[in-house]
Scaffold this motif. Structure first.
Motif: not given
Ligand code: SAM
Ligand code: SF4
Length: 329
Positions: A159-162, A200-203
């Motif tokens: 999972v791509a996490l910012k 939203l923060d993780q996107f």
């Protein structure tokens, strides 16, 4: 066939909502799991899956929660394997966090499983422990090795996490290349209790991830699709194939061929919509397979055109309170 003429041939079955991890993007730290009596028994799951297979499902993925923490889950695999033997089912597979894979890999292979998806977001043991809140990396790596030794093809899902995946990207790509595993990145979806606040923060859009990948590798788009949501690129330097699943930045609903069955017998025809049909009631009312098939057909008839996930304009649209472990990722 649904009302948009999509042929539904792929069933994902969640056999439990429980898990030995608490990944930050999937679950709350203090999860309230379902009472066991609400869960379908393995026999009920088998009846349901068999009805779907009779109706034309040819690919079945077992998931959860963590499917391998369900007691006696291997019995379920063993029973389902008869549909592989008869040729009605073309593929039986599973998605797992890998924590219990080492002790089940050989049995899975013996049941006719040929491929497994293992979720892995980092190769750093400390970061792994922190992201999964209680998981350990070493048994997962051991499980992946056992799967490969048992002849299973392994695909890693990340999972791509910012703020997290940026540093993990190259180590993961290099490791998958060296070990011969396929690798697919997934955009984080707004699911779960804190979906609106946290996701939203993780996107981290995969367009950004791809641009970072292109700093080191030459990427070539591949025409190949597997009928699923992933799009692929080939890395010229290593020959690796990397998949991208982008539910947020690009919709693929028009070719969606899948439905999901929760561990309580709800049929979800779209991961990103609330609607579901209760199959447990029908299942427990009688042994009549015809009634079950009628209910399944009716449920499939309700499959919506698509999901409404959207993070544009700095807000999260289409968020789902339902968590991924309930629906089955
Ligand atoms: N426990 C197993 C595992 O982790 O592979 C199977 C169930 S898990 C819910 C299935 C997949 O969903 C995993 O690859 C996980 O990374 C993914 N997932 C969970 N929450 C997600 C979210 N909010 N957005 C995108 N993928 C998510
Ligand atoms: Fe468990 Fe899988 Fe959810 Fe992680 S993603 S908490 S391993 S169900």
């Amino acid at each position: 066939m649904d009302r948009f003429c999509r042929k539904v041939g792929y069933l994902r079955v969640s056999v439990t909502d429980r898990c030995d991890f608490r990944c930050t993007y999937c679950m709350a730290e203090k999860m309230q799991f379902l009472p066991r009596r609400d869960l379908l028994s393995l026999e009920e799951l088998d009846r349901l899956c068999s009805a779907f297979i009779d109706l034309g499902v040819t690919k079945l993925r077992v998931t959860g929660g963590e499917p391998l923490v369900r007691r006696d889950v291997m019995q379920f695999f063993r029973r389902l394997s008869r549909h592989l033997d008869s040729g009605a089912l073309r593929e039986l597979t599973l998605t797992t966090n890998g924590s219990q894979l080492a002790r089940h890999a050989a049995d899975l292979a013996a049941c006719g499983v040929r491929r497994v998806n293992v979720s892995l977001d980092t190769l750093n043991p400390e970061k792994f422990a922190s992201l999964t809140r209680r998981g350990q990396l070493a048994p997962v790596l051991e499980g992946i090795r056992a799967a490969r030794d048992a002849g299973l093809r392994v695909k890693i899902n990340t999972v791509a996490l910012k703020g997290f995946t940026e540093e993990e990207l190259f180590p993961l790509v290099d490791w998958c290349g060296a070990e011969g595993h396929d690798l697919t990145f997934i955009e984080v979806m707004p699911m779960g209790q804190s979906a609106v606040e946290e996701r939203l923060d993780q996107f981290w859009p995969l367009s950004d991830l791809r641009a970072r990948l292109a700093m080191r590798y030459s990427l070539t788009d591949m025409a190949e699709t597997t009928g699923g949501p992933a799009r692929y690129v080939r890395l010229a330097e290593t020959g690796q194939k990397i998949g991208f699943i982008t539910p947020l930045s690009h919709s693929f609903c028009e070719s969606c061929n899948r439905v999901r069955l929760s561990c309580t017998g709800e049929l979800f025809t779209c991961l990103g919509q609330e609607g579901s049909s209760d199959l447990r009631g029908v299942l427990r009312e009688s042994d009549d397979a015809a009634a079950l098939k009628t209910a399944i057909r009716a449920g499939i008839g309700l499959k919506p055109a698509g999901h409404d996930f959207d993070y544009s304009r700095q807000t999260v649209a289409g968020a789902m309170r339902r968590t991924m472990n309930h629906t089955g990722g």
